[in-house]
Write a protein that holds these residues in place. Structure first.
Motif, mmCIF file in Angstrom:
data_model
loop_
_atom_site.group_PDB
_atom_site.id
_atom_site.type_symbol
_atom_site.label_atom_id
_atom_site.label_comp_id
_atom_site.label_asym_id
_atom_site.label_seq_id
_atom_site.Cartn_x
_atom_site.Cartn_y
_atom_site.Cartn_z
ATOM 1 N N HIS A 14 0.782 -0.992 0.076
ATOM 2 C CA HIS A 14 0.102 0.046 -0.062
ATOM 3 C C HIS A 14 0.897 1.429 0.023
ATOM 4 O O HIS A 14 0.667 2.165 -0.741
ATOM 5 C CB HIS A 14 -0.810 0.032 1.062
ATOM 6 C CG HIS A 14 -1.567 1.226 1.360
ATOM 7 N ND1 HIS A 14 -2.809 1.781 0.645
ATOM 8 C CD2 HIS A 14 -1.546 2.366 2.168
ATOM 9 C CE1 HIS A 14 -3.154 2.791 1.058
ATOM 10 N NE2 HIS A 14 -2.627 3.098 1.969
ATOM 11 N N LEU A 15 1.858 1.168 0.970
ATOM 12 C CA LEU A 15 2.674 2.557 0.825
ATOM 13 C C LEU A 15 3.506 2.561 -0.340
ATOM 14 O O LEU A 15 3.596 3.763 -0.868
ATOM 15 C CB LEU A 15 3.566 2.297 2.103
ATOM 16 C CG LEU A 15 3.121 2.550 3.460
ATOM 17 C CD1 LEU A 15 4.354 2.141 4.574
ATOM 18 C CD2 LEU A 15 2.624 3.802 3.658
ATOM 19 N N THR A 16 3.892 1.825 -1.025
ATOM 20 C CA THR A 16 4.784 1.809 -2.190
ATOM 21 C C THR A 16 3.845 2.217 -3.427
ATOM 22 O O THR A 16 4.440 3.070 -4.266
ATOM 23 C CB THR A 16 5.430 0.533 -2.629
ATOM 24 O OG1 THR A 16 4.532 -0.626 -2.921
ATOM 25 C CG2 THR A 16 6.508 0.236 -1.751
ATOM 26 N N ARG A 17 2.540 1.923 -3.514
ATOM 27 C CA ARG A 17 1.421 2.328 -4.292
ATOM 28 C C ARG A 17 1.314 3.559 -4.172
ATOM 29 O O ARG A 17 0.735 4.443 -5.022
ATOM 30 C CB ARG A 17 0.223 1.340 -4.248
ATOM 31 C CG ARG A 17 -0.845 1.360 -5.504
ATOM 32 C CD ARG A 17 -1.843 0.230 -5.490
ATOM 33 N NE ARG A 17 -2.508 0.236 -4.105
ATOM 34 C CZ ARG A 17 -2.535 -0.601 -3.228
ATOM 35 N NH1 ARG A 17 -1.873 -1.802 -3.638
ATOM 36 N NH2 ARG A 17 -3.090 -0.467 -2.150
ATOM 37 N N THR A 18 0.997 4.150 -2.827
ATOM 38 C CA THR A 18 0.304 5.536 -2.503
ATOM 39 C C THR A 18 1.470 6.508 -2.218
ATOM 40 O O THR A 18 1.065 7.805 -1.854
ATOM 41 C CB THR A 18 -0.606 5.522 -1.522
ATOM 42 O OG1 THR A 18 0.002 4.907 -0.280
ATOM 43 C CG2 THR A 18 -1.657 4.397 -1.944
ATOM 44 N N PRO A 23 10.125 -0.258 -2.005
ATOM 45 C CA PRO A 23 9.887 -1.425 -1.021
ATOM 46 C C PRO A 23 10.594 -1.401 0.174
ATOM 47 O O PRO A 23 10.080 -1.749 1.257
ATOM 48 C CB PRO A 23 9.813 -2.641 -2.075
ATOM 49 C CG PRO A 23 9.802 -2.201 -3.543
ATOM 50 C CD PRO A 23 10.297 -0.734 -3.365
ATOM 51 N N GLY A 24 11.866 -1.338 -0.168
ATOM 52 C CA GLY A 24 12.759 -1.490 0.990
ATOM 53 C C GLY A 24 12.572 -0.183 2.121
ATOM 54 O O GLY A 24 12.479 -0.221 3.231
ATOM 55 N N GLU A 25 12.324 1.144 1.310
ATOM 56 C CA GLU A 25 12.192 2.221 2.433
ATOM 57 C C GLU A 25 10.713 1.997 3.068
ATOM 58 O O GLU A 25 10.602 2.289 4.307
ATOM 59 C CB GLU A 25 12.155 3.437 1.363
ATOM 60 C CG GLU A 25 13.104 3.781 0.719
ATOM 61 C CD GLU A 25 13.149 4.942 -0.410
ATOM 62 O OE1 GLU A 25 13.893 5.819 -0.281
ATOM 63 O OE2 GLU A 25 12.254 4.769 -1.065
#
Length: 91
Positions: A14-18, A23-25
Motif C-alpha cells: 500500500h505504501l509503495t503504491r500510494t 519497497p525497502g524504504e
C-alpha cells in the motif's frame, strides 16, 4: 526488498503504491513505526515526562497530558491514575 514474505506485506505494498517510497524504504518505515508504538507504557511515560519537562511544562500539566495520550498507543495500556504516572517516573 527480498522475496521473503513480510508480516506486513500488504501495508508495504500500500505504501509503495500510494507514496514515492520504494519497497525497502516502505519496509523500514513500517518497522520504525511498529517499534515506536511497541514501547512499553512505563518507558513511554518516562520518555514523554522528560520531553515535556524540557519544554518547560510542570507536573500538573504533564501528567494529565500523558494520561490523555496513553489511550492512543498501539497496544491499549491499562488506565493509570495521575498517582500511578508519578510513581512510574519517581518510583
Amino acid at each position: 526488498m527480498s522475496t521473503a514474505w513480510h508480516p506486513h506485506e500488504d501495508l508495504i505494498t500500500h505504501l509503495t503504491r500510494t507514496s514515492a517510497l520504494g519497497p525497502g524504504e516502505a519496509a523500514r518505515v513500517v518497522a520504525d513505526v511498529l517499534a515506536y508504538f511497541s514501547e512499553p507504557v512505563e518507558e513511554f511515560v518516562r520518555r514523554r515526562h522528560a520531553e515535556l519537562k524540557t519544554r518547560g511544562l510542570v507536573n500538573d500539566e504533564i501528567f494529565p497530558r500523558i494520561a490523555a495520550e496513553i489511550p492512543s498507543r498501539r497496544v491499549a495500556a491499562p488506565e493509570l491514575s495521575l498517582r500511578q504516572l508519578r510513581r512510574i517516573v519517581y518510583g
